[in-house]
Each structure stands twice: as C-alpha cells, then as structure tokens.
Design a protein around this motif. Structure first.
Motif, mmCIF file in Angstrom:
data_model
loop_
_atom_site.group_PDB
_atom_site.id
_atom_site.type_symbol
_atom_site.label_atom_id
_atom_site.label_comp_id
_atom_site.label_asym_id
_atom_site.label_seq_id
_atom_site.Cartn_x
_atom_site.Cartn_y
_atom_site.Cartn_z
ATOM 1 N N VAL A 195 0.840 -1.206 0.000
ATOM 2 C CA VAL A 195 0.000 0.000 0.000
ATOM 3 C C VAL A 195 0.871 1.250 0.000
ATOM 4 N N ASP A 196 1.869 1.272 0.857
ATOM 5 C CA ASP A 196 2.754 2.447 0.924
ATOM 6 C C ASP A 196 3.551 2.611 -0.368
ATOM 7 N N HIS A 250 1.157 3.909 -2.993
ATOM 8 C CA HIS A 250 0.739 5.290 -2.687
ATOM 9 C C HIS A 250 1.761 6.267 -3.242
ATOM 10 N N CYS A 288 1.437 6.416 -7.024
ATOM 11 C CA CYS A 288 0.267 7.179 -7.464
ATOM 12 C C CYS A 288 0.433 8.679 -7.228
ATOM 13 N N LEU A 346 -5.121 -0.528 -4.747
ATOM 14 C CA LEU A 346 -5.387 0.434 -3.680
ATOM 15 C C LEU A 346 -6.872 0.515 -3.353
ATOM 16 N N GLY A 363 -6.470 -0.127 0.211
ATOM 17 C CA GLY A 363 -6.106 1.174 0.743
ATOM 18 C C GLY A 363 -7.089 1.693 1.780
ATOM 19 N N ARG A 366 -6.595 7.656 3.003
ATOM 20 C CA ARG A 366 -5.506 8.374 2.351
ATOM 21 C C ARG A 366 -5.400 7.984 0.884
ATOM 22 N N GLU A 367 -5.482 6.687 0.594
ATOM 23 C CA GLU A 367 -5.339 6.214 -0.788
ATOM 24 C C GLU A 367 -6.550 6.593 -1.638
#
Length: 440
Positions: free
Chosen positions: A293-294, A297, A300, A319, A323, A326-327
């Motif tokens: 995920v990080d 992120h 993106c 995501l 996610g 935040r995502e």
C-alpha cells in the motif's frame, strides 16, 4: 458438409470476453476428424486405429488452422505403444490411460480438495495412485517427461481452442509439481503444455527437474520449493512458489515464510509501476502483508499533474481493495485531474473505480461515482429486455450510487436514454445539495 465450431467452446470464449484470436476458427474437415479422434481417445479406443481414421483429413488439408493440433496428435498417436498398458504395470507406465481432468493437476489452486476428491472417486486411476503416493514417486516420474503418448484425460476448460490434448509427459510434470509444490513450466499466457515446447526448451525443463530432484530429494518439501524459486521462468511461477513457501513455513522454526515474503516484496518494488508488481502485491495481501500500500501510494502520487490514461490501473485497483482513506483521496484527486483535463470518464482511475465492484461496495467510492455522473457520453451498450441500449459511465455511476447511499433516484437501466440521463441529472443535484457534505 463442413463441420461447425463446437458451440460450447465458442460460447465459453464469448462469455469470458476473449479476443477474436482466441475464438475457434470455423470448423472444417480437419477439426471434425480431430474432435472425433479426441472422443475415440477418451473412450479408450486403440490409438493406432484412431490414427488411421485421423490421417486422411490431416494429409488432405495441410493449410487448415486445426492442423497445428491434429498434425502433432497424429504423429504422437502413430508413435504410441501398439498395445494398451496392462493393469498390473506400475502407474507411471499407465499414465496415458488416466481419465483425470487435466486442470485439476495443472493449476495449483486445485491441489487441495479437488485432487483429493478425484483420488477418492477413482482410486485405480494411475494419476490417483501416483497422487496418493509419497513425494519419492517423483523419481519414477522423471523418465516419463519424454513420453508423448496422448492421454485419455480431458483437457479441462475450453477457454483456449489451441490447448492441445495432454500427453503423458504433461501429466507426469503436473504430478511432479503437485508433489514438489513447485513450478517448472506454467505458461499462463499461451497455455502451452510441456509437449508443445520447442525441443530445446523442453529439454531444459526436463534437465532442470532432474537436477532439482537430485539436490532436494532427501530434504523437506519447503527446501525443494526454496531451491526452485530462483529458477522460475515467469512472474506467475515466482508468485505461486513464493505463496506456497510462505504457507509451508507458517508456524515453523525456519525463515522460509520470511524468505518468501521478501521475494514478493522485492517484486513489488522492482515492478512498482506495472501489473507485475500489483500481482505480487495481491499475493502478499493474501498472506496478510499490506506493505505494498505504501509503495503504490508513492507511485500514485507521481501521477498527480499527469492527467492521462497511460498509468497501469492494476495499481489503482489494488489500492481500491486494500487502501484506506488516504489512498482513496489520492485516487480521487488523480481522477478529478483526468476529468478536468481530458474527460477521462471511461478510462483512467475514474473508469477503474466506477467499473469494478468496489464502486458498489466501498463508501470511499461514493465521491468517484458522483464525479462520474458528469460522464454522460454514450460510450457503450447494455443488453436488456431483448435489445441493446446505449450506455454511459454516468449510467453505471448512478445505478451504483443509489445502492451505495440508500436513496432511490428512480434510475431504471431499461429506460430510454433520455429518461436515464434525466435521473442522472437529478442525482447530480442531490450530490451538490446534500451528498457532497456527507460523503467527502
């Protein structure tokens, strides 16, 4: 009379949304003879007799598109042993008489219950006997990797008309992979089996299996997977073996699980901007690791200021699945830029969210659906009530939006386009007046 394309194969291809190249070509005399030969083969008829009936069509029509299947089958039928294997012979010498659905062995997701059910149902089948044996049977299967005798087993799903009738060597390799929990040849793109590879490539696979077994036959299963992992020939093979190694290492006093997770994490970082990274990330998610995920992120974030549709949207899809707020907010910012700059309603991030099931199920998707209400251009069609109706992304968004927010705007997918767009306009008024405050 010209034979027709098997309707089942054609229907499955159309339902699966395959490209026209994957749909079987029109049937001809060769296809009719070929499918008749498969029927005789699976019925247990004598292989030399099957070859005699197939040969005239193959020799008469060398330009037929089905010659790529019928020609090699004829050659291997002619080269088959004259007599049937005797019931008292070892099962590895009777592989050609197996009736196992080949996909049960070929695809690792079936290695649990489905294979066990077949073993229980058909205990005398040679594949059942070999699957029920211990891992040491691999040594007896390796010599069968050069056996091209056509088997009686069904080829499995008819999604690929080019998928050839399995040979004994294909079944032997699948059994080796089943016992070893490894991948030596998994062609997920073209669906080719071991016997369809060029001679040099096939020999490399056979040699690799032999070398691998010599090194790991006295070691645990996990050690065998770990030894083969660096030799994977494609990213699906790498991911499949990493997942298997992680499962084998769970709860054990070894570093096998962490080794496997690190292999997948490395793939995510190496291919962080492509579907390969997303594929590895999904495998990690299955194993309870959402570290990707990080990574995605950050990827993106680099899309901001570049409102086009060239990004790999499998990353956005990942995501959406895994996610948090935040995502979702980052993806919404990217989608908004795309709409403002180029009207990317059917493509890009916005189209990805609206078209998949998360657009109907995740509350974070509501602002995307609202954004897509402005995409009223009829870019597709939907078959309803016996006719094809023009369809826009605003249609899809409105239909999902009223389910998401629990408010009936009166949207009816079967209504005329003008009526549907009037309801879309009504939903946009609601969004500006009430929804925006509540859902953003």
């Amino acid at each position: 009379m010209t034979a027709r394309v098997p309707l089942v194969a054609l229907a499955l291809a159309l339902v699966a949304g395959l490209s026209p190249a994957a749909i079987p070509p029109p049937g001809d005399e060769v296809s009719a003879a070929y499918y008749a030969a498969l029927g005789d083969l699976r019925a247990g008829k004598e292989r030399r007799g099957i070859a005699d009936r197939l040969a005239p069509a193959v020799e008469k029509h060398p330009a037929s598109p089905y010659h790529t299947l019928a020609g090699p089958l004829l050659e291997d039928l002619v080269g088959s042993p004259a007599g049937a294997a005797k019931a008292d012979q070892p099962p590895e010498t009777r592989l050609a008489d197996t009736r196992v659905p080949f996909y049960l062995l070929r695809h690792a997701e079936n290695w649990g219950g489905p294979v066990a059910e077949f073993v229980k149902k058909e205990p005398k089948d040679p594949v059942a006997e070999l699957a029920a044996a211990d891992r040491a049977v691999i040594g007896r299967l390796i010599p069968r990797l050069t056996d091209r005798t056509p088997t009686r087993c069904s080829g499995g799903m008819l999604m690929n008309w080019r998928a050839a009738q399995p040979r004994a060597c294909d079944v032997a390799l699948a059994l080796i992979e089943y016992h070893g929990r490894c991948q030596f040849h998994a062609d997920s793109i073209n669906g080719t089996s071991l016997h369809q590879l060029p001679d040099a490539d096939r020999e490399k696979v056979v040699a690799r299996v032999a070398d691998w077994w010599a090194a790991v036959k006295d070691k645990p299963v996990a050690a065998g997977v770990r030894a083969q992992l660096p030799h994977a020939r494609s990213y699906p093979e790498t991911v499949a073996m990493a997942k298997e190694l992680a499962r084998l290492g769970e709860g054990q006093m070894t570093d096998d699980r962490e080794f496997a997770l690190n292999a997948l994490r490395g793939m995510v970082k190496q291919y962080s901007r492509s579907h390969v990274g997303a594929y590895a990330a999904e495998a990690l998610a299955e194993l309870g690791d959402l570290s990707a995920v990080d990574v995605f992120h950050d990827v993106c974030e680099s899309w901001l200021g570049r409102p086009d549709d060239s990004h790999d949207l499998s990353i956005a899809m990942y995501l959406c699945r895994h996610g948090k707020r935040r995502e979702w907010e980052l993806l919404h910012a990217i989608a908004s830029e795309g709409v403002a700059a180029k009207g990317l309603g059917g493509r890009g991030v916005l189209g990805t969210v609206v078209s998949n099931r998360w657009g109907a199920n995740d509350p974070f998707a509501v602002p995307f659906l609202a954004l897509a209400l402005g995409q009223t251009e009829m870019t597709g069609g939907r078959y309803l009530g016996g006719k094809t109706l023009p369809f826009s992304n605003a249609d899809a968004a409105c239909e999902k939006l009223q389910k998401q927010v629990g408010k009936d705007f009166g949207y009816d997918p079967a209504a005329p386009a003008a009526e549907r767009l009037a309801v879309v306009a009504k939903a946009r008024v609601w969004w500006d007046a009430e929804g925006k405050v509540k859902y953003t």
